[in-house]
Design a protein around this motif. Structure first.
Motif, short mmCIF file in Angstrom:
data_model
loop_
_atom_site.label_atom_id
_atom_site.label_comp_id
_atom_site.label_asym_id
_atom_site.label_seq_id
_atom_site.Cartn_x
_atom_site.Cartn_y
_atom_site.Cartn_z
N GLY A 26 0.82 -1.18 -0.03
CA GLY A 26 0.03 0.08 -0.02
C GLY A 26 0.76 1.36 0.02
N ARG A 27 2.20 1.29 -0.26
CA ARG A 27 2.88 2.50 -0.04
C ARG A 27 2.80 2.77 -1.41
NH1 ARG A 27 6.62 -0.70 4.00
NH2 ARG A 27 6.83 -1.92 2.03
N TYR A 28 1.83 3.28 -2.11
CA TYR A 28 1.51 3.80 -3.46
C TYR A 28 2.64 4.87 -3.98
CZ TYR A 28 -0.80 5.65 -7.51
OH TYR A 28 -1.12 5.76 -8.69
N VAL A 29 3.02 5.79 -3.00
CA VAL A 29 3.80 6.89 -3.54
C VAL A 29 5.34 6.42 -3.84
CG1 VAL A 29 4.83 7.36 -1.15
CG2 VAL A 29 4.63 9.22 -2.68
N ASP A 30 5.62 5.20 -3.07
CA ASP A 30 6.85 4.52 -3.65
C ASP A 30 6.84 4.31 -4.88
OD1 ASP A 30 7.80 5.12 -0.97
OD2 ASP A 30 7.28 3.20 -0.18
N HIS A 31 5.87 3.69 -5.43
CA HIS A 31 5.64 3.17 -6.76
C HIS A 31 5.57 4.30 -7.72
CE1 HIS A 31 5.21 -0.93 -5.44
NE2 HIS A 31 4.07 -0.37 -4.51
N LEU A 32 4.68 5.28 -7.30
CA LEU A 32 4.81 6.70 -8.19
C LEU A 32 5.86 7.18 -8.45
CD1 LEU A 32 2.65 8.29 -9.45
CD2 LEU A 32 2.21 9.35 -7.56
N LYS A 33 6.65 7.50 -7.36
CA LYS A 33 8.17 8.13 -7.44
C LYS A 33 9.01 7.26 -8.43
CE LYS A 33 8.23 10.59 -3.26
NZ LYS A 33 8.89 11.01 -2.04
N LYS A 34 8.84 5.78 -8.22
CA LYS A 34 9.81 5.11 -9.15
C LYS A 34 9.18 5.20 -10.42
CE LYS A 34 11.53 0.69 -9.68
NZ LYS A 34 12.06 -0.74 -9.14
N PHE A 35 8.26 5.23 -10.89
CA PHE A 35 7.62 5.52 -12.30
C PHE A 35 7.99 6.70 -12.82
CE2 PHE A 35 3.83 2.29 -10.99
CZ PHE A 35 4.73 1.03 -11.59
N ALA A 36 7.84 7.82 -11.83
CA ALA A 36 8.00 9.17 -12.31
C ALA A 36 9.48 9.35 -12.68
CB ALA A 36 7.68 10.17 -11.47
N SER A 37 10.45 8.38 -12.18
CA SER A 37 11.82 8.58 -12.31
C SER A 37 12.07 7.94 -13.71
CB SER A 37 12.65 7.92 -11.35
OG SER A 37 12.51 6.36 -11.47
N PHE A 38 11.18 7.32 -14.42
CA PHE A 38 11.46 6.98 -15.53
C PHE A 38 10.71 7.50 -16.89
CE2 PHE A 38 11.96 2.99 -13.00
CZ PHE A 38 13.46 2.68 -13.15
N VAL A 39 9.68 8.19 -16.40
CA VAL A 39 8.90 8.75 -17.65
C VAL A 39 8.28 10.06 -17.11
CG1 VAL A 39 7.81 6.79 -18.57
CG2 VAL A 39 6.57 7.75 -16.78
N ASN A 40 8.02 10.90 -17.91
CA ASN A 40 7.58 12.31 -17.55
C ASN A 40 6.21 12.13 -16.83
OD1 ASN A 40 5.93 14.96 -17.90
ND2 ASN A 40 7.75 15.34 -19.10
N ARG A 41 6.21 13.20 -15.54
CA ARG A 41 5.11 12.88 -14.87
C ARG A 41 3.68 13.12 -15.57
NH1 ARG A 41 1.02 12.47 -12.41
NH2 ARG A 41 0.34 13.17 -10.48
#
Length: 132
Positions: A26-41
């Motif tokens: 449930g630590r959604y922010v961790d996944h979101l930050k990781k995705f955002a490090s690979f693609v434009n927000r």
């Protein structure tokens, strides 16, 4: 069959024990930050579950705007089983137990969404989770 209760799952999460009935901690922010490090927000559309429940047409509009095309029909409603054992609401004791664990991550998520704007059709400000 019935799986473990949400309270039991909460206890396992807090102890750091994997719960095979749930696939994410449930630590959604961790996944979101990781995705955002690979693609434009702007390439990541974050949607609110509460908005999906309360205004699925608005969520469908957001998705269509994000994808740049319309799709026929309506979003399918899920998680509506009439199972008498289905959890209808997270108990106050489970919320109290989870708040110390997820509270900081939730705040981190809201801060990330406030400081890293997504695509224009995304909700702004992103609605806070109701933990009362």
């Amino acid at each position: 069959g019935s799986g473990p209760t949400f309270e039991r799952h909460s206890e396992l999460v807090l102890k750091g024990i994997p719960d095979t009935h749930w696939t994410s901690l449930g630590r959604y922010v961790d996944h979101l930050k990781k995705f955002a490090s690979f693609v434009n927000r702007d390439s990541i559309l974050v949607l609110s579950y509460d908005e999906l429940k309360n205004d699925p047409e608005k969520v469908q509009w957001r998705i269509q705007q994000f994808l740049g095309r319309e799709f026929p029909g309506k979003l399918a409603t899920i998680n509506t089983h009439d199972d008498p054992n289905k959890l209808k609401e997270v108990s106050a004791s489970a919320r109290q137990m989870l708040e110390p664990y997820f509270g900081g991550k939730n705040e981190e998520l809201f801060e990330f969404l406030d400081t890293h704007s997504g695509p224009p059709m995304e909700q702004r400000p992103f609605p806070r989770f109701d933990v009362e």
